[in-house]
Scaffold this motif. Structure first.
Motif: not given
Lengths: 408, 121
Positions: A247-250, A256, A263, B33, B36-37, B40, B44, B49, B54, B58
């Motif tokens: 996913n290209g996550i750093e 994280t 997930v 990055s 994308t995070e 996600i 959720n 979920r 959180f 986050h």
């Protein structure tokens, strides 16, 4: 059951050393950057720390001497003092980072303000150390930290390519930036051999009153405890390789890391991950807090030991209390705990060889060890790993600067 | 001893400049990055979920990362992208249990990820 409880010392020392706040993020970063290609480094690191922990546990059991006692005697006052200063700075920076990390973990669980939770974390740690006996501290933090095994389940549920995972246990030519790869290799080795693990482990062995009869227990603690720590490191890396790399996550945040369990496993995965993180980071805070106080007391010849009353070991008690208060002060500035542990590397490179060389020397001294002196195999491993430690010590800082802390 | 202390101090000062990417392509990758995070995390929320604390904490931390990149952005396009991402993440943090908003944020962060990918090339 009794035997299972007796390996708590090894588990707490390993959890503190392998999955403290810096390592949690660093292992996940390694997996996110290189997939499974760095798994072999964890295995090498685990074997190294098992070799030296077994050695210093044996010295503690046979001669009744913890590591810093040997450092002072074998290196003399001035070199020993350098080792003490470096290790105290590493301990203190790491302790401050862990208090901050515990506050972040509690914040991710509760949503309450960070500064309030930093205060709660420091007070809770102080209370636990003050009230609970040493054995119960080991068991509480060591076994609750095992909630982190949720990452092993998460890694399986993410269906990694198992043949690629197996290939990761064999060193291979690095893809992409070789310097960044080297930075992660050195960082993972350095993290596995963090000096405070052996300070805590050997002093804990003295606290528990180990004798030569407990040498089997020492081996079990070193093997099972650090084996579990290594297994957790591997699980984190595989999870990150399966989830974050595609996913290209750093990853740079503690949240994280928890996302990696959420997930594939949903809310229960998230809660177990956060609980495990809190206990592992709290355990690392206790490791470093005790290590700081142990080192000072052993170097200056003070009375020390958690199993003594506070009146019997007043300077030791004062030392750990002061360390917690100062760590809270640093945490309150809002400094990033992950960054703080990475900076601790500067000082740990000084402490690394000055910690491990005296262990090897004392473990070879027949006057102290009698028939329990190092055998050929222990010496061969000891010398090889001392060389590895020297390479880590020499290359860690240049690689950190050249790779912009692994950013490339 | 004094020399060693000076060396350590110099290294510590050198290290304070570490950790923040400076090249545009690398900055774009980092923004990709973060978005994308964030997507996600928002997904959720939609699927129920996760937990509200959180998501709130986050998302705020991710927004902070994007904001710090906004200040250090090498090009105006990167600055604008960082601003968009941090704004979406702040919204998610402020309404951590709002599934409708999380759905919209997820879609916008998905688009932001694609933009970041283009900028990284």
């Amino acid at each position: 059951m009794k035997n299972l409880l007796q390996v708590a010392l090894g588990i707490l020392a390993a959890i503190g050393g392998f999955v403290d706040i810096g390592d949690l993020v660093f292992n996940v970063q390694a997996g996110a950057a290189f997939g499974y290609r760095l798994l072999w480094v964890v295995v090498i690191g685990v074997v190294g720390i098992i070799v030296y922990s077994e050695m210093c546990g044996r010295v503690a059991a046979v001669a009744g001497r913890p590591v810093f006692d040997a450092v002072r005697e074998r290196l003399g006052f001035s070199v020993g003092l350098s080792a003490l200063i470096a290790s105290e700075i590493v301990n203190f920076m790491t302790l401050a980072a862990e208090v901050g990390g515990l506050a972040i973990g509690l914040q991710l669980l509760s949503g309450l303000p960070f500064h309030l939770l930093a205060l709660v974390a420091a007070l809770a740690l102080g209370l636990v150390i003050w009230v609970l006996p040493f054995e119960w501290i080991e068991r509480l933090f060591g076994y609750m930290g095992l909630c982190l095994l949720v990452f092993a389940v998460a890694a399986i549920k993410l269906h990694p390519d198992w043949s690629a995972v197996a290939d990761g246990f064999v060193p291979s030519s690095p893809p992409g930036d070789r310097l960044v790869y080297a930075y992660f290799v050195i960082g993972l080795l350095g993290a596995a051999m963090t000096p405070y693990e052996v300070y805590f482990y050997s002093s804990g062995a003295v606290e528990e009153g180990w004798t030569p009869k407990d040498l089997g227990l020492n081996r079990a603690n070193a093997l099972i405890g650090y084996g579990l720590g290594g297994f957790l490191s591997l699980s984190l890396m595989i999870m990150a390789g399966a989830l974050f790399l595609p996913n290209g996550i750093e990853p740079e945040l503690l949240g994280t890391v928890a996302l990696g369990a959420q997930v594939p496993l949903g809310t229960i995965g998230l809660l177990l991950a956060l609980l495990g993180i809190c206990f592992a980071v709290g355990g690392a805070a206790i490791d470093t807090c005790f290590s700081g106080a142990y080192n000072l007391a052993q170097f200056f010849g003070w009375e020390w030991g958690k199993n003594r009353t506070h009146a019997e070991a007043p300077r030791f008690t004062l030392a750990w209390l002061v360390l917690i208060v100062l760590a809270l002060g640093v945490t309150m500035t809002g400094i990033d705990p992950v960054m703080l542990t990475e900076y601790a590397v500067i000082f740990s490179v000084v402490a690394l060889p000055l910690t491990y060389l005296p262990i090897l020397l004392v473990a070879n001294d027949r006057a102290y060890m009698g028939r329990y002196v190092n055998g050929r195999v222990a010496n061969a491993f000891g010398v090889v790993y001392l060389l590895v430690i020297l390479v880590v010590a020499v290359t860690a800082i240049p690689l950190m600067l050249l790779t912009n802390q692994g950013q490339g | 001893m004094r020399r060693a202390a000076l060396l350590v101090l110099a290294l510590a000062l050198a290290l304070t400049g570490c950790g923040q990417p400076k090249e545009p392509a690398k900055q774009a990758e980092t923004l990709g990055s973060i978005s994308t995070e964030g997507r996600i995390v928002a997904d959720n929320v939609v699927s129920g979920r996760t937990t509200e604390p959180f998501v709130r904490v986050h998302s705020a931390a991710l927004a902070e990362q994007a904001r710090s990149l906004e200040q250090a952005a090498a090009t105006p396009r990167l600055r604008s992208l960082a601003e968009r991402i941090s704004g979406q993440l702040e919204d998610l943090s402020d309404h951590a249990d709002d599934k409708g908003l999380a759905n919209r944020v997820a879609a916008r962060l998905e688009r932001a990820s694609r933009t970041a990918e283009e900028l990284a090339r």
